[in-house]
Scaffold this motif. Structure first.
Motif, PDB file in Angstrom:
ATOM      1  N   VAL B  28     -33.678  53.703 -86.597  1.00 43.27           N
ATOM      2  CA  VAL B  28     -34.153  52.498 -85.919  1.00 43.27           C
ATOM      3  C   VAL B  28     -32.978  51.564 -85.610  1.00 43.27           C
ATOM      4  N   PHE B  29     -32.959  51.067 -84.391  1.00 41.01           N
ATOM      5  CA  PHE B  29     -31.940  50.094 -84.028  1.00 41.01           C
ATOM      6  C   PHE B  29     -32.130  48.791 -84.774  1.00 41.01           C
ATOM      7  N   SER B  30     -31.035  48.188 -85.164  1.00 39.29           N
ATOM      8  CA  SER B  30     -31.079  46.835 -85.706  1.00 39.29           C
ATOM      9  C   SER B  30     -31.261  45.850 -84.554  1.00 39.29           C
ATOM     10  N   SER B  31     -30.315  45.803 -83.663  1.00 41.31           N
ATOM     11  CA  SER B  31     -30.487  45.125 -82.378  1.00 41.31           C
ATOM     12  C   SER B  31     -29.582  45.843 -81.393  1.00 41.31           C
ATOM     13  N   LEU B  32     -30.084  46.116 -80.223  1.00 38.20           N
ATOM     14  CA  LEU B  32     -29.403  46.985 -79.266  1.00 38.20           C
ATOM     15  C   LEU B  32     -28.729  46.153 -78.188  1.00 38.20           C
ATOM     16  N   GLN B  33     -27.496  46.483 -77.908  1.00 33.80           N
ATOM     17  CA  GLN B  33     -26.781  45.829 -76.830  1.00 33.80           C
ATOM     18  C   GLN B  33     -26.355  46.862 -75.796  1.00 33.80           C
ATOM     19  N   TRP B  34     -26.369  46.451 -74.535  1.00 29.80           N
ATOM     20  CA  TRP B  34     -25.824  47.257 -73.438  1.00 29.80           C
ATOM     21  C   TRP B  34     -24.584  46.537 -72.898  1.00 29.80           C
ATOM     22  N   TYR B  35     -23.504  47.324 -72.751  1.00 29.86           N
ATOM     23  CA  TYR B  35     -22.252  46.827 -72.196  1.00 29.86           C
ATOM     24  C   TYR B  35     -21.908  47.637 -70.947  1.00 29.86           C
ATOM     25  N   ARG B  36     -21.185  47.003 -70.026  1.00 26.23           N
ATOM     26  CA  ARG B  36     -20.616  47.717 -68.883  1.00 26.23           C
ATOM     27  C   ARG B  36     -19.099  47.548 -68.919  1.00 26.23           C
ATOM     28  N   GLN B  37     -18.406  48.663 -68.695  1.00 26.47           N
ATOM     29  CA  GLN B  37     -16.953  48.646 -68.689  1.00 26.47           C
ATOM     30  C   GLN B  37     -16.479  49.113 -67.322  1.00 26.47           C
ATOM     31  N   GLU B  38     -15.845  48.221 -66.591  1.00 23.09           N
ATOM     32  CA  GLU B  38     -15.295  48.583 -65.295  1.00 23.09           C
ATOM     33  C   GLU B  38     -13.921  49.207 -65.491  1.00 23.09           C
ATOM     34  N   PRO B  39     -13.494  50.030 -64.543  1.00 17.02           N
ATOM     35  CA  PRO B  39     -12.194  50.712 -64.698  1.00 17.02           C
ATOM     36  C   PRO B  39     -11.062  49.722 -64.975  1.00 17.02           C
ATOM     37  N   GLY B  40     -10.277  49.999 -66.007  1.00 17.94           N
ATOM     38  CA  GLY B  40      -9.128  49.162 -66.329  1.00 17.94           C
ATOM     39  C   GLY B  40      -9.455  47.893 -67.091  1.00 17.94           C
ATOM     40  N   GLU B  41     -10.699  47.726 -67.511  1.00 19.17           N
ATOM     41  CA  GLU B  41     -11.095  46.514 -68.226  1.00 19.17           C
ATOM     42  C   GLU B  41     -11.804  46.863 -69.528  1.00 19.17           C
ATOM     43  N   GLY B  42     -12.004  45.858 -70.371  1.00 12.23           N
ATOM     44  CA  GLY B  42     -12.779  46.058 -71.580  1.00 12.23           C
ATOM     45  C   GLY B  42     -14.266  45.927 -71.290  1.00 12.23           C
ATOM     46  N   PRO B  43     -15.114  46.411 -72.195  1.00 13.13           N
ATOM     47  CA  PRO B  43     -16.569  46.285 -72.007  1.00 13.13           C
ATOM     48  C   PRO B  43     -17.010  44.832 -71.976  1.00 13.13           C
ATOM     49  N   VAL B  44     -18.067  44.576 -71.194  1.00 17.64           N
ATOM     50  CA  VAL B  44     -18.644  43.238 -71.095  1.00 17.64           C
ATOM     51  C   VAL B  44     -20.131  43.354 -71.386  1.00 17.64           C
ATOM     52  N   LEU B  45     -20.634  42.463 -72.228  1.00 18.00           N
ATOM     53  CA  LEU B  45     -22.039  42.499 -72.610  1.00 18.00           C
ATOM     54  C   LEU B  45     -22.939  42.217 -71.418  1.00 18.00           C
ATOM     55  N   LEU B  46     -23.979  43.085 -71.258  1.00 18.41           N
ATOM     56  CA  LEU B  46     -24.995  42.850 -70.234  1.00 18.41           C
ATOM     57  C   LEU B  46     -26.233  42.199 -70.845  1.00 18.41           C
ATOM     58  N   VAL B  47     -26.698  42.744 -71.978  1.00 19.15           N
ATOM     59  CA  VAL B  47     -27.946  42.254 -72.551  1.00 19.15           C
ATOM     60  C   VAL B  47     -28.046  42.648 -74.011  1.00 19.15           C
ATOM     61  N   THR B  48     -28.831  41.888 -74.762  1.00 18.17           N
ATOM     62  CA  THR B  48     -29.203  42.230 -76.136  1.00 18.17           C
ATOM     63  C   THR B  48     -30.724  42.293 -76.203  1.00 18.17           C
ATOM     64  N   VAL B  49     -31.251  43.370 -76.783  1.00 22.85           N
ATOM     65  CA  VAL B  49     -32.696  43.476 -77.008  1.00 22.85           C
ATOM     66  C   VAL B  49     -32.932  43.662 -78.501  1.00 22.85           C
ATOM     67  N   VAL B  50     -33.984  43.020 -78.961  1.00 28.14           N
ATOM     68  CA  VAL B  50     -34.231  42.983 -80.405  1.00 28.14           C
ATOM     69  C   VAL B  50     -35.629  43.483 -80.764  1.00 28.14           C
ATOM     70  N   THR B  51     -36.614  43.132 -79.938  1.00 26.23           N
ATOM     71  CA  THR B  51     -38.010  43.395 -80.268  1.00 26.23           C
ATOM     72  C   THR B  51     -38.496  44.678 -79.610  1.00 26.23           C
ATOM     73  N   GLY B  52     -39.201  45.530 -80.373  1.00 27.27           N
ATOM     74  CA  GLY B  52     -39.764  46.750 -79.822  1.00 27.27           C
ATOM     75  C   GLY B  52     -40.663  46.451 -78.637  1.00 27.27           C
ATOM     76  N   GLY B  53     -40.517  47.252 -77.549  1.00 24.16           N
ATOM     77  CA  GLY B  53     -41.302  47.037 -76.346  1.00 24.16           C
ATOM     78  C   GLY B  53     -40.740  46.003 -75.399  1.00 24.16           C
ATOM     79  N   GLU B  54     -39.656  45.373 -75.788  1.00 23.29           N
ATOM     80  CA  GLU B  54     -39.070  44.291 -74.981  1.00 23.29           C
ATOM     81  C   GLU B  54     -38.533  44.822 -73.664  1.00 23.29           C
TER      82      GLU B  54
END
Lengths: 114, 109
Positions: B28-54
């Motif tokens: 089970v996830f504690s809290s899930l984050q999605w990141y996007r990493q563009e070429p030549g850069e570090g990852p950047v946070l897109l969103v955090t989801v915490v609640t099931g079904g969110e």
């Protein structure tokens, strides 16, 4: 604007050399992290630090050490570089808080060990 | 040890197409984050989801968190070349992040 900077974007070293990778953040964050990124493996945590002079091993600490003498600066040290340490190295920082805090990443250092 | 599996590993599509990428966990996830990493850069946070079904939306991106909190998906509508990059899911474990291996997305004009 929040910022994490890394001392070099590209670095080429020879086997056996001592390598220093520097990371500085300007957000007064308590937490700092070093990852390595390899194709198909995602990001793997090497070391992290919750406070000045404190360090914790991540998932792959072997062959690395770290130093955090000041809050804003976190250094990764390769005592004797080897070819299998050729990789992209990413530094990140975050606040010390709840479970949803964001990690802010630097642009990365691409290290090649010949 | 928790394992995060992302699929597909690579995706190459034309501008205007829709796509979905997936992230599955062995626990089970504690809290899930999605990141996007563009070429030549570090990852950047897109969103955090915490609640099931969110479900969260960010312009053309829709993020879903499974009811059982063991899976998540990212859907992009009408993809654009600027969406090109590496999409990473990550679970927060205390102060640390556990990352999946990523989905490499290429959107061709």
């Amino acid at each position: 604007d929040v910022k994490v900077t890394q001392s070099s974007r590209y670095l080429v070293k020879r086997t056996g050399e001592k390598v220093f990778l520097e990371c500085v953040q300007d957000m007064d964050h308590e937490n700092m992290f070093w990852y390595r990124q390899d194709p198909g493996l995602g990001l793997r945590l090497i070391y992290f630090s919750y406070d000045v002079k404190m360090k914790e091993k991540g998932d792959i600490p072997e062959g690395y050490s770290v130093s955090r003498e000041k809050k804003e600066r976190f250094s990764l040290i390769l005592e004797s570089a080897s070819t299998n340490q050729t990789s992209m190295y990413l530094c990140a920082s975050s606040r010390q808080g709840g479970n949803t805090d964001t990690q802010y990443f630097g642009p990365g250092t691409r290290l090649t060990v010949l | 040890t928790q394992l995060l599996e992302q699929s597909p590993q690579f995706l190459s599509i034309q501008e205007g197409e829709n796509l979905t990428v997936y992230c599955n966990s062995s626990s089970v996830f504690s809290s899930l984050q999605w990141y996007r990493q563009e070429p030549g850069e570090g990852p950047v946070l897109l969103v955090t989801v915490v609640t099931g079904g969110e479900v969260k939306k960010l312009k053309r991106l829709t993020f879903q968190f499974g009811d059982a909190r063991k899976d998540s998906s990212l859907h992009i509508t009408a993809a654009q070349p600027g969406d090109t990059g590496l999409y990473l899911c990550a679970d927060r474990q205390g102060g640390k992040l556990i990352f999946g291996q990523g989905t490499e997305l290429s959107v061709k004009p």
